[in-house]
Design a protein around this motif. Structure first.
Motif, PDB file in Angstrom:
ATOM      1  N   ASN E 193     -22.956   1.393  -5.412  1.00  0.00           N
ATOM      2  CA  ASN E 193     -23.488   0.064  -5.659  1.00  0.00           C
ATOM      3  C   ASN E 193     -22.888  -0.490  -6.953  1.00  0.00           C
ATOM      4  N   ALA E 194     -23.255  -1.734  -7.253  1.00  0.00           N
ATOM      5  CA  ALA E 194     -22.743  -2.355  -8.474  1.00  0.00           C
ATOM      6  C   ALA E 194     -23.887  -2.653  -9.431  1.00  0.00           C
ATOM      7  N   GLN E 195     -23.562  -2.595 -10.722  1.00  0.00           N
ATOM      8  CA  GLN E 195     -24.569  -2.859 -11.748  1.00  0.00           C
ATOM      9  C   GLN E 195     -25.202  -4.236 -11.580  1.00  0.00           C
ATOM     10  N   ALA E 196     -24.376  -5.219 -11.257  1.00  0.00           N
ATOM     11  CA  ALA E 196     -24.891  -6.590 -11.129  1.00  0.00           C
ATOM     12  C   ALA E 196     -25.990  -6.667 -10.073  1.00  0.00           C
ATOM     13  N   TYR E 197     -25.843  -5.880  -9.026  1.00  0.00           N
ATOM     14  CA  TYR E 197     -26.841  -5.948  -7.946  1.00  0.00           C
ATOM     15  C   TYR E 197     -28.069  -5.114  -8.271  1.00  0.00           C
ATOM     16  N   ALA E 198     -27.879  -4.046  -9.021  1.00  0.00           N
ATOM     17  CA  ALA E 198     -29.039  -3.300  -9.508  1.00  0.00           C
ATOM     18  C   ALA E 198     -29.885  -4.216 -10.395  1.00  0.00           C
ATOM     19  N   GLU E 199     -29.208  -4.959 -11.245  1.00  0.00           N
ATOM     20  CA  GLU E 199     -29.916  -5.878 -12.134  1.00  0.00           C
ATOM     21  C   GLU E 199     -30.566  -7.019 -11.351  1.00  0.00           C
ATOM     22  N   TYR E 200     -29.874  -7.485 -10.341  1.00  0.00           N
ATOM     23  CA  TYR E 200     -30.451  -8.539  -9.495  1.00  0.00           C
ATOM     24  C   TYR E 200     -31.774  -8.064  -8.889  1.00  0.00           C
ATOM     25  N   CYS E 201     -31.754  -6.837  -8.375  1.00  0.00           N
ATOM     26  CA  CYS E 201     -32.982  -6.290  -7.786  1.00  0.00           C
ATOM     27  C   CYS E 201     -34.082  -6.171  -8.840  1.00  0.00           C
ATOM     28  N   ALA E 202     -33.716  -5.664  -9.999  1.00  0.00           N
ATOM     29  CA  ALA E 202     -34.703  -5.515 -11.077  1.00  0.00           C
ATOM     30  C   ALA E 202     -35.297  -6.873 -11.425  1.00  0.00           C
ATOM     31  N   ARG E 203     -34.424  -7.867 -11.553  1.00  0.00           N
ATOM     32  CA  ARG E 203     -34.877  -9.216 -11.905  1.00  0.00           C
ATOM     33  C   ARG E 203     -35.867  -9.776 -10.894  1.00  0.00           C
ATOM     34  N   HIS E 204     -35.649  -9.439  -9.624  1.00  0.00           N
ATOM     35  CA  HIS E 204     -36.525  -9.952  -8.570  1.00  0.00           C
ATOM     36  C   HIS E 204     -37.724  -9.052  -8.301  1.00  0.00           C
ATOM     37  N   GLY E 205     -37.876  -8.007  -9.081  1.00  0.00           N
ATOM     38  CA  GLY E 205     -39.050  -7.161  -8.907  1.00  0.00           C
ATOM     39  C   GLY E 205     -39.011  -6.252  -7.710  1.00  0.00           C
ATOM     40  N   VAL E 206     -37.822  -6.019  -7.182  1.00  0.00           N
ATOM     41  CA  VAL E 206     -37.709  -5.098  -6.057  1.00  0.00           C
ATOM     42  C   VAL E 206     -38.008  -3.682  -6.537  1.00  0.00           C
ATOM     43  N   ALA E 207     -38.739  -2.925  -5.728  1.00  0.00           N
ATOM     44  CA  ALA E 207     -39.013  -1.524  -6.063  1.00  0.00           C
ATOM     45  C   ALA E 207     -37.875  -0.669  -5.549  1.00  0.00           C
ATOM     46  N   VAL E 208     -37.146  -0.043  -6.477  1.00  0.00           N
ATOM     47  CA  VAL E 208     -35.952   0.715  -6.092  1.00  0.00           C
ATOM     48  C   VAL E 208     -36.155   2.197  -6.367  1.00  0.00           C
ATOM     49  N   TYR E 209     -35.908   3.031  -5.345  1.00  0.00           N
ATOM     50  CA  TYR E 209     -36.000   4.485  -5.500  1.00  0.00           C
ATOM     51  C   TYR E 209     -34.636   5.107  -5.206  1.00  0.00           C
ATOM     52  N   THR E 210     -34.065   5.763  -6.206  1.00  0.00           N
ATOM     53  CA  THR E 210     -32.780   6.428  -6.011  1.00  0.00           C
ATOM     54  C   THR E 210     -32.995   7.804  -5.383  1.00  0.00           C
ATOM     55  N   MET E 211     -31.882   8.454  -5.071  1.00  0.00           N
ATOM     56  CA  MET E 211     -31.967   9.814  -4.568  1.00  0.00           C
ATOM     57  C   MET E 211     -32.606  10.742  -5.599  1.00  0.00           C
ATOM     58  N   ALA E 212     -32.371  10.478  -6.870  1.00  0.00           N
ATOM     59  CA  ALA E 212     -33.019  11.296  -7.899  1.00  0.00           C
ATOM     60  C   ALA E 212     -34.531  11.112  -7.846  1.00  0.00           C
ATOM     61  N   ASP E 213     -34.961   9.878  -7.596  1.00  0.00           N
ATOM     62  CA  ASP E 213     -36.396   9.637  -7.453  1.00  0.00           C
ATOM     63  C   ASP E 213     -36.943  10.376  -6.239  1.00  0.00           C
ATOM     64  N   VAL E 214     -36.181  10.364  -5.153  1.00  0.00           N
ATOM     65  CA  VAL E 214     -36.608  11.082  -3.950  1.00  0.00           C
ATOM     66  C   VAL E 214     -36.759  12.561  -4.257  1.00  0.00           C
ATOM     67  N   ASP E 215     -35.780  13.114  -4.981  1.00  0.00           N
ATOM     68  CA  ASP E 215     -35.873  14.523  -5.355  1.00  0.00           C
ATOM     69  C   ASP E 215     -37.098  14.792  -6.234  1.00  0.00           C
ATOM     70  N   ALA E 216     -37.357  13.870  -7.143  1.00  0.00           N
ATOM     71  CA  ALA E 216     -38.423  14.107  -8.109  1.00  0.00           C
ATOM     72  C   ALA E 216     -39.812  13.899  -7.523  1.00  0.00           C
ATOM     73  N   GLU E 217     -39.984  12.791  -6.767  1.00  0.00           N
ATOM     74  CA  GLU E 217     -41.338  12.452  -6.292  1.00  0.00           C
ATOM     75  C   GLU E 217     -41.616  12.956  -4.876  1.00  0.00           C
ATOM     76  N   GLY E 218     -40.580  13.150  -4.110  1.00  0.00           N
ATOM     77  CA  GLY E 218     -40.785  13.473  -2.700  1.00  0.00           C
ATOM     78  C   GLY E 218     -40.851  12.198  -1.895  1.00  0.00           C
ATOM     79  N   ILE E 219     -40.124  12.134  -0.804  1.00  0.00           N
ATOM     80  CA  ILE E 219     -39.976  10.866  -0.095  1.00  0.00           C
ATOM     81  C   ILE E 219     -41.261  10.440   0.597  1.00  0.00           C
ATOM     82  N   ALA E 220     -42.017  11.408   1.120  1.00  0.00           N
ATOM     83  CA  ALA E 220     -43.255  11.035   1.811  1.00  0.00           C
ATOM     84  C   ALA E 220     -44.239  10.422   0.829  1.00  0.00           C
TER      85      ALA E 220
END
Ligand code: CA
Ligand code: CA
Ligand code: CA
Ligand code: CA
Ligand code: CA
Ligand code: CA
Ligand code: CA
Ligand code: CA
Ligand code: CA
Ligand code: CA
Ligand code: CA
Ligand code: CA
Lengths: 312, 312, 312, 312, 312, 312
Positions: E193-220
């Motif tokens: 992905n690109a930084q600009a689009y990560a920031e776009y999502c952040a700006r719009h309040g989108v909830a984003v979970y990376t693979m690291a988040d999946v590893d840490a929290e568990g996907i379910a």
């Protein structure tokens, strides 16, 4: 319900209003319907000596009909009126070849008894299906002449493995369904058969044409001559097209491929020549294993064989 | 004749003097030879419901044995002394499954009657071969316990298609060769079976472990527990490994692949656990169709299953 | 010339103005340029014991760099500033491995002598290229510690076939380029090596971690510990990544694939862990044969290995 | 031991009692045996300029012999008496082409010194193997005439890469093993060679026939004429068949494929014509890479080339 | 007409009387019919940035439904009563993406207006189809919450190429169909992905979970939490499953594959978790290109995703 | 910097000092350069009716130029002086065919306005690109005659799907860019077209040659005659080569393959015949989808088509 955009039902490809794909002339058979060509799948290939998935060919050939159209530029003729009735696939038993042969024969007969069509196409399966299929035609309509396009005689003994895809013409001759003099084999190839079976064919009066004969006489001329000879004697002629008669470069999807066979053009021309006479009532196309094919080339060729046969 | 360079005979790959490939420990059986592991191919897959070339797996698995060695670094043990005797492939009838089942059973029995080995590996073929194979072991050695790795119960009714690769355990239970309580099924997967057959297994007292059970209990622990339970009751334990128990990503060469199965590591660990006890006398590996595989991955995995079983 | 639409030059894929593909950070080396990462292809695989086209991997890995971007969401970091200088491919001799090894070593040295980069990536080729490559780093920079991800020891004797892809670490140890205590092997797999070579490694003090060790200790923890140990002693650390350390399901494009290896995530995490320390100056990636791969999966994984190494 | 069903040993395919497969006429050579045709594999392709696995062709061509039979319908002749002795595969060195060339030459000579056969077939490998092979025949039997079917001259300079698959005829001419006037090249194709090498051939008196010549004169007539010319002068004639002389549609498994070549029928007819004279003592078949082939088509064609050569 | 054996109509596979395949629960929609699940194909992939044949996925996923059954052993539940109504495939324009988007939206709306089902499955196509599809649900039913499984944000700018498969969520956010706070992205991957689009999502309040988040929290657990959060605010929840969220080893048939993604088990568990709440009214499955797949693995996984969603 | 071994830059294959590969005569265009042949890629195939990746053909054909050389043995001529200027690939819009057609036309015109070459080769893409490309030549140079090698007329109506790969010659005729009498269609095949379009061509005075005509008259003779006829009337002749005019055995990589087409030799001979006259200023090659090809056979054939056209 008033759909303006949606149109529920099986997916249809892009439709050009002026173009008729061959499969658009095909309908599933229902009682009372009649059409020019009856179509039946014989999806059985457990009779094959080597592992074969030729049972999947009826599906792939039907699909290939959707790639081509009804119009012959060369004959300036559009065959949209040559309607096909599809009787579906005959049932086969998962583990019993004798039972399957019986099911196939009965299925072909049931189709014939509907008297809905004037000509039939049977889609194998391996060459083993020709035994029950030709038997059904014989039982319904009498003496059958057979033109067999094949690299192989297919008259092996049945002691070494039962009724396989190597035995159908042995079975037909031994059971009296077909007389030796009524069988014509075209395209027999060197180093692909046994002396004992060549002699067996000679003994029974089978007319055998090797690739050298094809080179020398020309395939259309052979076919023409044999159709003339047979039609004096038989009630109907059945074309049995084993696609391995074609060179491996043109028909890579047959189990028993090899070099030195017919070109696809030689096959198409000879089927067209054979199909001109109305005494030709049936054709089977066998020995296409779609899982071994390259881009469905062999099924595409089979579709063209059908068009040459149907569009007279 | 005094060859210095040439060495007539079947081709051998590059030889490193310090490395023993597993297939170098294998000899063709001849009278009087004895060895630790007896190997027999059961190359039959015409009993498969869908088109299968699993009959080619004995060849591809034997080839895969040449890719790996006898040495376990983890156990610091070299198993060059675990000699294999290869009894070749059992004969199969080209068109008759019942006759084939008889040929397979008699072939396994002939091998056992040689009393040449202490353990056996049977290479299918489809899962249909387990019926004649297990029957032979039962007739020779008495009560058989079976651990079946499989996504499917394989207890279909036989009315709908005879003895297929969907029926071996039904046949074994109905014929009294195996008691329900002596059968353990591991890796049964959701949306891959029918309720009627789940109930049939329950009714017969079969021990069934789903993928959820595997996740919850751990596969090695399940295997350990069941081996302990069975060994109190039976004369020998037979491992039946249907490779489709493994996830499609790890075993792409099975006819009935799907997601959500075992990893290859789970399979290897559980086979190793099961094979520790000498009461385990036989293992079959089935449902690998090399023509559908990717780079022989599934045959390679089968070779590792064999090493885990043989090298104890 | 004033082109408004056309833009002559090699084809470029679709460009999104906000996205930087990794290959966009790469330039061909020219005198005077400097960058963070030096890249060099070592396209030689005629030293492979089995037939290999790993010589094509430098091209396929470079292509794979164009599929991915410079941005890490997890680290919230965009690495567009990690510039790569591509030194092209080192020359290889078509029929002479010793000559090739010399060409490869000299090429690596020539690259290093430019002193244009702080870190290097070498793209094999088979594992045979690591001998000349590591030798070049040693001759330039002194004592080298090596972390080798591999299913195999690669310390075969050279009498049975010269310097093959099975011998690089034997050559390095015997030639004194690397000391046994400075070599770490991670991911060594059962039934894939010989006892003699395990003992050879033990005798030379090589630190060997099997897959069981990986399971027990965790791969990141092993790597961390060994980097700490080595950095006390050596002048630089070289990572040598034989992709067959990865399970065949995740890296199907290696000649010597098998089950039971690392997952791709285990590989990526461990390379990232190893690359954190600036003493790590070089990495090679070897044993990818694109002609055997599935959808370039293994080259794609290699690209991610590069990103983990480069983007610290 | 009294096996009634089992028959230990390598797997055999279905056997029809009246059919002889070509590979059933083949035996592994043992001291004292004699036969009509000697067979030797030369599995080396590391001399190829581009990555090649032609080293696997001896295995695939041998396998293809099992697909065909000994009977020629066209000649009404069964060649079950043309026995083959298989000397296995010559050894090759993994990393040293010069050493390999020496091993190949010595292996061929050892075979010839057995004096067990009247004709020989050598299965490459890439075209580089013809240099040691023809040299061995020359050293044993004297002046050699060579008919080379090939799209390429194969007289490249050896400075740019040593003895590759592009240089065998250069090596033979320069070393005096073959005289220019004794070499015939058939099927040379446009845009596949260099002017310098065309001139080199002309300077050495090599007889060169392009595809245009084949079209104009007919390939059988060219071969007939050249066999007549050569037999006056030489002690033996050696046929060297580079399968890339055939069009890519008919021989897709060669590394250097292209359009505009021979059909398979042209190749078969010309080999048959050439093989009629007993002065033809040897034939090699080279440049088939089974890993690049489609359904082993090119190995199947090679088997037919062998039958045309053997069955006179 | 009284057929005893034949049964004209489309071919049916082997039928076991006790087993219900998922596709047997599916009927073509006709006026007045109602069912639990509505199915619609959105076979369009000309909006893909790279060449894609994802337009063929609706067919391959439907076929895959015939490989699996309605019975869950783990839940001891047979879902034969979960009837599916198939609305066929929505029309697409061959050369005009904007027109196609309009056709897709109107088709989805027409389906919804039938009010025949309580839940819907939409089969892409590439991810571009989610823009018209979600818009249709929004226009029919109000505020939509979206759970997006994806390696990518898909919020690219539309200036650089119009509405592609990289822009659907940008289009949905900009057009006001979906609010940023109502969008959840799961499985976002590094270097994809690109930084600009990560920031776009952040700006719009989108909830984003990376693979690291999946590893840490568990996907379910992530899915459960977000479903709870969304259901307070929205009228319906729409699941949008881009199959490239899955690791390339488990889903090789996506155009934009890579390592380091979800396992198939992680995807299945999370979809099952998400589907438990009746507020989830729709799911699309996108980005499967059957022409790039291995043994239809990715379509098979898609079928299992459907079963997890449908069988609650 | 003084590299003795290394030579940074894109990888080069093995170089024989006496051999010139065709791609070595090619340079990227830069202002002021001139050459004999201008080359431009038109990588667009979203106008295809069926899913196509013909957009990748410019890359694969360029690669194929590196497999062949500049020397014609038959003409004893080395064409190293026929320099090529590569203008790269024209831009295409990801989702808008009309916009793309405009971009393609403008790009071709920009190339022509450079006046750098005397002849041009345009590499599609699907056949849709011929509409903008021929329009550009017309706008630049006046009345255009077109020889179209094709199995299909490509004069479909545009109501049913916009400007697809089935409509280019309809668009050219309707827009007045090409007059019916200036268009020649060669290789039109039975069962591959519609009557309405045959009549449309007849009505517009298009000269149509079917495969039967090719058989009867000979393709070189047809081409010769039509070039003579056209050159009296037009300002330039444009050759438009749809590779599906060739039989599927020789050109397996076209989307719409079928049996009964030209052999590759027929195509090459006819292109050579056509290219002899300097009034022929341009050629396009279209409808190669490399993702469907076998060993790049169709791109290799395209390279030979280029050589026949360029090397006069
Ligand atoms: Ca036959
Ligand atoms: Ca046949
Ligand atoms: Ca089973
Ligand atoms: Ca199973
Ligand atoms: Ca290694
Ligand atoms: Ca390794
Ligand atoms: Ca050659
Ligand atoms: Ca050659
Ligand atoms: Ca997406
Ligand atoms: Ca995505
Ligand atoms: Ca066209
Ligand atoms: Ca066309």
């Amino acid at each position: 319900m008033s759909f303006q955009y949606l149109n529920p039902g099986p997916a249809r490809a892009f439709k050009d209003r002026f173009t008729t794909k061959v499969d658009e002339t095909k309908q599933w058979y229902e009682e009372g319907k009649s059409g020019k060509i009856g179509l039946l799948g014989l999806p059985y290939s457990k009779s094959s000596i080597s592992a074969s998935q030729a049972s999947e060919a009826p599906q792939s050939i039907r699909r290939a009909l959707g790639f081509y159209t009804t119009y012959s530029h060369e004959k300036e003729q559009d065959y949209t009126d040559v309607t096909m009735l599809d009787f579906g696939d005959a049932p086969a038993h998962p583990t019993d070849t004798e039972k399957t042969n019986d099911l196939l024969k009965k299925s072909v007969k049931e189709m014939l008894e509907e008297e809905a069509c004037s000509r039939y196409v049977l889609l194998g399966g391996d060459h083993g299906v020709s035994f029950p299929s030709i038997t059904a035609f014989h039982e319904r309509w009498g003496r059958v002449g057979v033109l067999q396009w094949d690299a192989h005689h297919d008259v092996r003994n049945t002691e070494d493995g039962g009724r396989t895809n190597g035995t159908p013409f042995r079975s037909l001759l031994e059971s009296g369904v077909v007389r030796g003099e009524d069988l014509v084999q075209i395209g027999i190839r060197d180093y692909s058969n046994a002396q004992a079976y060549a002699e067996y064919c000679a003994r029974h009066g089978v007319a055998v044409y090797t690739m050298a004969d094809v080179d020398a006489e020309g395939i259309a001329s052979i076919v023409k001559k044999e159709i003339q000879r047979l039609k004096e004697k038989v009630d109907l002629i059945y074309l049995s097209v084993d696609m391995d008669v074609v060179d491996q470069a043109y028909a890579p999807g047959c189990p028993a491929i090899g070099p030195g066979g017919l070109t696809s053009r030689e096959l198409l021309v000879s089927v067209q020549e054979a199909s001109g006479d109305p005494i030709v009532k049936a054709m089977d196309i066998v020995e296409i294993d779609p899982s071994k094919d390259v881009r469905d080339m062999t099924s595409r060729l089979a579709a063209h064989v059908m068009m040459r046969y149907m569009y007279q």
